[in-house]
Design an enzyme around this catalytic site. Structure first.
Site, PDB file in Angstrom:
ATOM      1  CB  SER A  90      73.136  35.653 -47.773  1.00 55.22           C
ATOM      2  OG  SER A  90      74.008  34.762 -48.235  1.00 55.22           O
ATOM      3  CG  HIS A 199      77.966  34.678 -45.459  1.00 52.01           C
ATOM      4  ND1 HIS A 199      78.381  35.278 -46.662  1.00 52.01           N
ATOM      5  CD2 HIS A 199      76.908  34.422 -45.570  1.00 52.01           C
ATOM      6  CE1 HIS A 199      77.479  35.466 -47.387  1.00 52.01           C
ATOM      7  NE2 HIS A 199      76.208  34.595 -46.918  1.00 52.01           N
TER       8      HIS A 199
END
Length: 312
Positions: A90, A199
Site C-alpha cells: 500500500s 484502495h
C-alpha cells in the site's frame, strides 16, 4: 537473492525505532530532513505522541516514509546487501520508490503528506470503513462483497495472504459484508480502526487530484526494480510509475501475487525494513520456502546482516 519490502499504514506506533535511533544517528537525521521539508517535527510526534495525532493519515504517511527510509539508510550504512527487487505494501510503495532512487526523499515527504490530506478529504465524517476477513477464499470474499453492496461500495482491497483479505467501502455495506462473511464461515472478521477506505472506488476523487500532484513531482527510472501493487510489474517509465501510483488509491493491493512473483524471479530472502513485522508474517504464509526477516532495532539488524552474509 534479496528483496526489500516496506510496510504501509498500521505499522506505526509511538516510540517506534527508538533503539535503532540510539545506535544509529542517521535515523534521527532522516526524520530531521523530513521535518525540515514539512516545517513540522515528525520525530517529536513519534517519540511523544499522542497516538491519535500519529494515526491521522496526513501525519502517518510522512512518518512512515521517514521510518522506512531511515531503516534503509541504516541497512546500507551497516553494509547490508543490495536487493534485486523492492516493493511496498500500500503506502509502502512510496517508500520503496524513494529507496530505489525513483523519487527524491523531500519530494516524497511533501507528496505523501498531500496524499493523506486528499484521502481524508474524499471521505469526511467517517462514512468509510475497512475490515479484515480471515479464513475465506479470495473468491468467497469477492462474492460476499457483491451481495453486500446493494447499491453502495464494498470490495476486496488487500489480498494480504492466503485466507486474509481486507475489504473497504461505505460503512453500511462493509457492515453487511462482515455479517455475510461470518455466515459464510469466516474464522474471524475484524473492523479496522480507520475512517479512510483505501484502495476502493470511493478513492477515485482523491486519485484524480493526486494525478495532478504527481504530474508536478519529478520521478526518475528506479535504480532497483519496484513491483507495484496495482499490476505486480516494475516500471522504468516515469509516466507509468505516476499512473500506477494514482491507480493504487482505488485499486486492490495484490500482495500475495507480489511475493509469489519475487519467488519466481529467484528471490529467497525477503527483508522487511521499517517498524513492526506485519509483512514478515504475511510473507511467511504466502511462501514458506522464503527466508523472511525484519529490521526495526539493532538486534534484528544484526540478525539480518548475519543471515544475509551467510548466504553471500
Amino acid at each position: 537473492m534479496l528483496a526489500c519490502v516496506f510496510p504501509g499504514q498500521g505499522a506505526q506506533s509511538v516510540r517506534m525505532l527508538q533503539e535503532l535511533a540510539r545506535a544509529y544517528p542517521i535515523v534521527r537525521d532522516t526524520f530531521q530532513e523530513a521535518s525540515d521539508s514539512l516545517a513540522f517535527d515528525l520525530w517529536s510526534l513519534v517519540r511523544e505522541g499522542p497516538e491519535v495525532e500519529l494515526n491521522h493519515t496526513h501525519n502517518t504517511q510522512p512518518v512512515m516514509l521517514a521510518a522506512g527510509v531511515a531503516v534503509w539508510r541504516v541497512w546500507c550504512a551497516a553494509g547490508g546487501g543490495r536487493p534485486t527487487v523492492m516493493a511496498g505494501h500500500s503506502f509502502g510503495e512510496y517508500t520503496a520508490l524513494v529507496c530505489a532512487g525513483a523519487l527524491d526523499f523531500r519530494d516524497g515527504v511533501s507528496l505523501v503528506r498531500e496524499r493523506g490530506y486528499l484521502m481524508q478529504a474524499a471521505m469526511q465524517g467517517g462514512e468509510g470503513a475497512m475490515a479484515a476477513i480471515l479464513g475465506l477464499e479470495d473468491a468467497q470474499v469477492t462474492e460476499v462483497c457483491t451481495r453486500a453492496a446493494q447499491g453502495q461500495v464494498v470490495s476486496a482491497v488487500n489480498f494480504n495472504a492466503p485466507g486474509q483479505v481486507v475489504i473497504a467501502g461505505d460503512v453500511p455495506a462493509v457492515v453487511r459484508a462482515m455479517s455475510s462473511a461470518t455466515e459464510a464461515g469466516a474464522k474471524r472478521v475484524v473492523r479496522l480502526t480507520v475512517s479512510v477506505p483505501a484502495h476502493c472506488s470511493l478513492m477515485i476523487p482523491a486519485a484524480r487530484r493526486l494525478t495532478a500532484r504527481l504530474a508536478e513531482t519529478p520521478i526518475q527510472p528506479p535504480e532497483i526494480p519496484v513491483l507495484h501493487n496495482t499490476d505486480v510489474e516494475s516500471h522504468s517509465d516515469p509516466a507509468a510509475i505516476r499512473d500506477a501510483l494514482a491507480r493504487q488509491l482505488y485499486s486492490p493491493v495484490r500482495w500475495v501475487e507480489t511475493v509469489q512473483t519475487m519467488a519466481r524471479r529467484g528471490i529467497d530472502m525477503v527483508l522487511e525494513l521499517g517498524p513492526g513485522k506485519v509483512l514478515t508474517g504475511l510473507n511467511k504464509r504466502i511462501d514458506r520456502s522464503l527466508q523472511c526477516l525484519c529490521v526495526h532495532d539493532p538486534q534484528s539488524l544484526q540478525q539480518a546482516l548475519e543471515k544475509s552474509g551467510a548466504r553471500a
